[in-house]
Design a protein around this motif. Structure first.
Motif, PDB file in Angstrom:
ATOM      1  N   VAL A  50      11.806  34.818 -43.306  1.00  0.00           N
ATOM      2  CA  VAL A  50      12.826  34.446 -42.412  1.00  0.00           C
ATOM      3  C   VAL A  50      11.935  33.545 -41.542  1.00  0.00           C
ATOM      4  N   GLN A  51      12.890  32.605 -41.080  1.00  0.00           N
ATOM      5  CA  GLN A  51      12.110  31.663 -40.035  1.00  0.00           C
ATOM      6  C   GLN A  51      13.298  31.226 -38.946  1.00  0.00           C
ATOM      7  N   LEU A  52      13.086  31.156 -37.869  1.00  0.00           N
ATOM      8  CA  LEU A  52      14.140  30.715 -36.789  1.00  0.00           C
ATOM      9  C   LEU A  52      13.087  29.663 -36.093  1.00  0.00           C
ATOM     10  N   VAL A  53      13.934  28.248 -36.169  1.00  0.00           N
ATOM     11  CA  VAL A  53      13.176  27.092 -35.553  1.00  0.00           C
ATOM     12  C   VAL A  53      14.032  26.668 -34.702  1.00  0.00           C
ATOM     13  N   GLU A  54      13.351  26.652 -33.485  1.00  0.00           N
ATOM     14  CA  GLU A  54      14.269  26.059 -32.050  1.00  0.00           C
ATOM     15  C   GLU A  54      13.751  24.565 -32.172  1.00  0.00           C
ATOM     16  N   SER A  55      14.775  24.006 -31.424  1.00  0.00           N
ATOM     17  CA  SER A  55      14.448  22.653 -31.042  1.00  0.00           C
ATOM     18  C   SER A  55      15.583  22.190 -29.931  1.00  0.00           C
ATOM     19  N   GLY A  56      15.291  21.157 -29.324  1.00  0.00           N
ATOM     20  CA  GLY A  56      16.259  20.756 -27.991  1.00  0.00           C
ATOM     21  C   GLY A  56      15.742  20.673 -26.876  1.00  0.00           C
TER      22      GLY A  56
ATOM     23  N   TRP B 246      11.728  36.308 -34.252  1.00  0.00           N
ATOM     24  CA  TRP B 246      11.512  35.476 -33.244  1.00  0.00           C
ATOM     25  C   TRP B 246      11.345  34.130 -33.823  1.00  0.00           C
ATOM     26  N   GLY B 247      11.872  33.217 -32.872  1.00  0.00           N
ATOM     27  CA  GLY B 247      11.281  31.711 -33.102  1.00  0.00           C
ATOM     28  C   GLY B 247       9.922  31.381 -32.234  1.00  0.00           C
ATOM     29  N   GLN B 248       9.545  30.262 -32.508  1.00  0.00           N
ATOM     30  CA  GLN B 248       8.323  29.908 -31.920  1.00  0.00           C
ATOM     31  C   GLN B 248       8.594  29.477 -30.513  1.00  0.00           C
ATOM     32  N   GLY B 249       9.782  29.221 -30.228  1.00  0.00           N
ATOM     33  CA  GLY B 249       9.876  28.840 -28.534  1.00  0.00           C
ATOM     34  C   GLY B 249       9.992  27.292 -28.520  1.00  0.00           C
ATOM     35  N   THR B 250      10.754  26.966 -27.468  1.00  0.00           N
ATOM     36  CA  THR B 250      10.786  25.673 -27.187  1.00  0.00           C
ATOM     37  C   THR B 250      10.806  25.458 -25.389  1.00  0.00           C
ATOM     38  N   GLN B 251       9.877  24.596 -25.104  1.00  0.00           N
ATOM     39  CA  GLN B 251       9.910  24.525 -23.681  1.00  0.00           C
ATOM     40  C   GLN B 251      10.984  23.507 -22.938  1.00  0.00           C
ATOM     41  N   VAL B 252      11.566  24.164 -21.982  1.00  0.00           N
ATOM     42  CA  VAL B 252      12.504  23.501 -21.160  1.00  0.00           C
ATOM     43  C   VAL B 252      11.823  23.625 -19.828  1.00  0.00           C
ATOM     44  N   THR B 253      11.808  22.274 -19.205  1.00  0.00           N
ATOM     45  CA  THR B 253      11.414  21.866 -17.837  1.00  0.00           C
ATOM     46  C   THR B 253      12.427  21.207 -16.848  1.00  0.00           C
ATOM     47  N   VAL B 254      12.748  21.718 -16.120  1.00  0.00           N
ATOM     48  CA  VAL B 254      13.614  21.223 -15.127  1.00  0.00           C
ATOM     49  C   VAL B 254      12.960  20.783 -13.821  1.00  0.00           C
ATOM     50  N   SER B 255      12.743  19.440 -13.652  1.00  0.00           N
ATOM     51  CA  SER B 255      12.091  18.805 -12.522  1.00  0.00           C
ATOM     52  C   SER B 255      12.576  17.439 -11.941  1.00  0.00           C
ATOM     53  N   SER B 256      12.579  17.183 -10.962  1.00  0.00           N
ATOM     54  CA  SER B 256      12.878  15.920 -10.393  1.00  0.00           C
ATOM     55  C   SER B 256      11.729  15.108 -10.131  1.00  0.00           C
TER      56      SER B 256
END
Length: 116
Positions: free
Chosen positions: A2-8, A106-116
């Protein structure tokens, strides 16, 4: 296997939008409770949104801004994130639970950064 692969994930300004994807292999997303979690360094992993056969649910902090969905043909889950805030910054993880909790992935995770 089983693999869960996040992107975006990525860097976005406050008020912007991102769409996360979770592509599954080895399981069918239609057969599992699928969810998105997020985690800041040193903090616990929190549920953001979940999709089950019974419907959708969201954390209060993202209600009205985020939308979870899944495409059973593509075997992929999505998280549309709008009106992003600084506090949405985190690593976002894809989760799949099935067999009345007997199986969890679980997937490996993807970083979301909200910054000005």
């Amino acid at each position: 296997q089983v693999q869960l692969v996040e992107s975006g994930g990525g860097l976005v300004q406050p008020g912007g939008s991102l769409r996360l994807s979770c592509a599954a292999s080895g399981i069918m997303v239609s057969d599992f409770t699928m969810g998105w979690y997020r985690q800041d360094p040193g903090k616990q992993r929190d549920l953001v949104a979940r999709i089950t056969r019974g419907g959708l649910s969201y954390a209060d902090s993202v209600q009205g801004r985020f939308a979870i969905s899944r495409d059973n043909v593509k075997n992929t889950m999505y998280l549309q994130m709008n009106s992003l805030k600084l506090e949405d910054t985190a690593v976002y993880y894809c989760n799949a639970v099935g067999g009345n909790g007997q199986y969890e992935y679980w997937g490996q995770g993807t970083q979301v950064t909200v910054s000005s």
